[in-house]
Design a protein around this motif. Structure first.
Motif, PDB file in Angstrom:
ATOM      1  N   ALA A 248       0.824  -1.209   0.000  1.00 43.22           N
ATOM      2  CA  ALA A 248       0.000   0.000   0.000  1.00 43.22           C
ATOM      3  C   ALA A 248       0.859   1.260   0.000  1.00 43.22           C
ATOM      4  O   ALA A 248       0.548   2.248  -0.672  1.00 43.22           O
ATOM      5  N   LEU A 249       1.952   1.255   0.755  1.00 41.02           N
ATOM      6  CA  LEU A 249       2.842   2.418   0.793  1.00 41.02           C
ATOM      7  C   LEU A 249       3.511   2.650  -0.545  1.00 41.02           C
ATOM      8  O   LEU A 249       3.849   3.793  -0.894  1.00 41.02           O
ATOM      9  N   LEU A 250       3.721   1.596  -1.332  1.00 37.83           N
ATOM     10  CA  LEU A 250       4.435   1.702  -2.605  1.00 37.83           C
ATOM     11  C   LEU A 250       3.503   1.864  -3.803  1.00 37.83           C
ATOM     12  O   LEU A 250       3.923   1.696  -4.945  1.00 37.83           O
ATOM     13  N   VAL A 251       2.261   2.209  -3.565  1.00 33.60           N
ATOM     14  CA  VAL A 251       1.337   2.530  -4.654  1.00 33.60           C
ATOM     15  C   VAL A 251       1.843   3.768  -5.385  1.00 33.60           C
ATOM     16  O   VAL A 251       2.376   4.702  -4.771  1.00 33.60           O
ATOM     17  N   LYS A 252       1.692   3.778  -6.705  1.00 34.16           N
ATOM     18  CA  LYS A 252       2.208   4.901  -7.504  1.00 34.16           C
ATOM     19  C   LYS A 252       1.517   6.227  -7.178  1.00 34.16           C
ATOM     20  O   LYS A 252       2.155   7.274  -7.137  1.00 34.16           O
ATOM     21  N   ASP A 253       0.197   6.188  -7.000  1.00 34.15           N
ATOM     22  CA  ASP A 253      -0.578   7.409  -6.772  1.00 34.15           C
ATOM     23  C   ASP A 253      -0.462   7.842  -5.319  1.00 34.15           C
ATOM     24  O   ASP A 253      -0.912   7.123  -4.416  1.00 34.15           O
ATOM     25  N   PRO A 254       0.110   9.003  -5.047  1.00 30.16           N
ATOM     26  CA  PRO A 254       0.270   9.430  -3.644  1.00 30.16           C
ATOM     27  C   PRO A 254      -1.058   9.579  -2.909  1.00 30.16           C
ATOM     28  O   PRO A 254      -1.109   9.424  -1.686  1.00 30.16           O
ATOM     29  N   THR A 280      -4.644   0.911   4.504  1.00 26.96           N
ATOM     30  CA  THR A 280      -4.875   2.204   3.870  1.00 26.96           C
ATOM     31  C   THR A 280      -5.802   3.085   4.692  1.00 26.96           C
ATOM     32  O   THR A 280      -6.285   4.099   4.207  1.00 26.96           O
ATOM     33  N   GLY A 281      -6.041   2.704   5.925  1.00 21.83           N
ATOM     34  CA  GLY A 281      -6.854   3.548   6.796  1.00 21.83           C
ATOM     35  C   GLY A 281      -8.309   3.601   6.399  1.00 21.83           C
ATOM     36  O   GLY A 281      -9.004   4.572   6.663  1.00 21.83           O
TER      37      GLY A 281
END
Length: 539
Positions: A248-254, A280-281
């Motif tokens: 999840a942290l390494l998803v392209k879209d910030p 992802t909260g």
């Protein structure tokens, strides 16, 4: 004892032992003789490749950023005590933490367990939350900046200090901050960093902690930057319950990454298999890094790829068989002379380097017919404000800024090249594709340089960088330089690449030096979307 050991800095800090060295500076254990305590003193390197104005910018930015970092007060953050001058160079005085870096631990002992990575991650994310609350971005989160204290403390260091360069950074000072392996996709594409960028770097650090290597590392920095911007993530194999969070942290879209608060919650339950929603909260629309819909929308790969030691970055190259070499050099020298003498020529005599795919469109910017012979990796979308042109005579396609004019430079047919010029006529690119690339791209540039200088084609010539590299796994060389034209000073970047005996490609960009900062991204964007014919791409 080294020449610096025992030196007194700012009349107060006695250097005792060198404890670290990186791309930006050297860290010393020192004695604060005024307060009688041990501190860490970071002294910046004075790169011989940087001009005086660039050094001044670097130093001033370092002072400002360090003072901002000094506002952070948190047990997981190294305290910044002071910023002092040492011979005109800023030195950052910090809390001394007896420790080893996470990078050293991974190098010496191998990957850590998911439970240990979670413990380290909790300290890191707590530090990031404190920094972001104080309005400070780290911009260089990586294993080498994570201190594992002898007392078990986890401390994040170098907050806001590594603003100019990083160990693997390949860009101009101030352009790209941090080591390329840990630079978020939006920053590779030239976007503005934000808290989500630090969280991507946290994910890359956790990935390396459990896997032993960064998530997108490739053979060269250029390839690494492209992979960060466009490639799918190879899922971690040893992360256990941390896998959903890391992905999840390494998803392209910030916008789709978990918040720092959500990441901290996940890290506090390392023995429970967290769901993607928990990581992802509770946000919707999140997808694992590597899902094609997360592909970046504005790739500026080159800005992150070229060595930081070289201030400006450019590439250019022309290659022929040895019998035609003297003629080739003369042709390029002539092109440079035209550049120096006229605005339009100055824009079109460019050369550059590139390494990425672009979407398939015709020269008019419309979708190209199916069955194109161009075979590049699945390209990211075109940068905003660009259209993709397909030069059938050259057998390549690449993005061009909207509003730029296609032109045929003098002798273009003989050299098999094309140029595009900005509306002002002062900025231009030149693409050349020829038969029979030589065996040594670097020697090619050296020959061109010698001929151009000897023939007086480059008045007041100054070489900024010339070095071997690789592009799309092909031999390549970069050359960037400045020279004085009749009305203004110019700056150029050029890349030459190709397999010996195969096609020789040259990408060249030139612009007035005073306008270089505003236009240099064009070189990066063209590289990011440059597409090679299938036979060359495949080997």
């Amino acid at each position: 004892m080294s020449a610096e050991e025992g030196q007194l800095v700012a009349g107060r800090y006695r250097l005792l032992e060198r404890i670290g060295r990186g791309g930006m500076g050297t860290v010393w254990r020192a004695e604060d003789e005024l307060l009688g305590r041990q501190v860490a003193v970071k002294r910046l390197h004075a790169s011989p490749h940087l001009a005086d104005d660039e050094l001044a910018t670097l130093y001033e930015r370092t002072r400002r950023e360090a003072r901002s970092a000094a506002r952070i007060s948190h047990p997981n953050v190294v305290v910044v005590h002071d910023v002092v001058d040492d011979g005109g160079r800023p030195c950052v005085v910090m809390e001394y933490v007896p420790s080893r870096t996470l990078g050293d631990v991974i190098k010496e002992q191998g990957p850590v367990t998911p439970q240990e990575a979670a413990r380290i991650g909790r300290g890191m994310v707590a530090a990031l939350r404190a920094a972001h609350a104080a309005g400070v971005l780290h911009r260089d989160v990586k294993p080498g900046n994570v201190l594992l204290g002898d007392d078990g403390r986890v401390v994040l260091t170098d907050f806001g200090i590594a603003v100019a360069t990083g160990a693997s950074t390949l860009t101009k000072t101030g352009e790209m901050v941090g080591s390329i392996d840990y630079v978020a996709p939006e920053r590779v594409r030239g976007g503005k960093p934000g808290p989500a960028s630090d969280l991507w770097s946290l994910g890359a650090t956790l990935y390396q902690a459990v896997e032993g290597s960064p998530p997108f590392r490739r053979a060269t920095a250029l390839e690494t930057a492209y992979a960060i911007a466009a490639d799918e993530l190879t899922p971690p194999r040893r992360a256990g319950a941390l896998t959903p969070l890391i992905e999840a942290l390494l998803v392209k879209d910030p916008e789709q990454r978990p918040s720092a608060e959500a990441a901290e919650r996940s890290l506090r339950q390392p023995d429970t298999v967290a769901t993607a929603e928990a990581a992802t909260g509770g946000r919707t629309g999140s997808a694992p890094a590597g899902v094609t819909s997360d592909a970046p929308t504005r790739p500026r790969v080159a800005t992150a790829v070229l060595p930081a030691e070289a201030a400006p970055q450019d590439d250019g190259g022309q290659r022929r068989t040895r019998p035609g070499r003297a003629r080739r050099v003369t042709v390029w020298a002539a092109a440079l002379a035209v550049l120096a003498g006229a605005a339009v020529a100055g824009a079109t005599a460019l050369r550059g380097n590139g390494d990425a795919g672009g979407s398939e469109r015709s020269a008019a910017g419309k979708p190209a017919a199916s069955g194109s012979a161009l075979a590049s990796p699945a390209p990211p979308p075109l940068p905003d404000g660009y259209h993709l042109v397909e030069e059938k005579e050259l057998g390549v396609s690449f993005p061009v800024p909207d509003g730029w004019t296609r032109t045929l430079p003098s002798g273009a047919e003989e050299r098999n090249e094309i140029a595009y010029v900005s509306p002002s006529g002062l900025v231009g690119i030149r693409i050349s594709v020829r038969d029979f690339a030589g065996p040594d791209p670097l020697q090619h540039w050296k020959d061109d340089e010698a001929a151009s200088v000897q023939e007086g084609k480059l008045p007041d010539y100054r070489k900024l960088r010339m070095q071997s590299t690789s592009f799309r796994e092909l031999p390549a060389a970069i050359w960037e330089f400045t020279w004085q034209g009749s009305a203004r000073e110019w700056r150029a970047s050029a890349l030459a690449f190709g397999r010996s005996g195969g096609k020789e490609h040259v990408i060249y960009l030139s612009a007035p030096k005073a306008e270089w900062q505003r236009h240099k991204h064009v070189f990066s964007d063209i590289m990011g979307g440059y597409r090679l014919p299938a036979p060359e791409q495949d080997g």
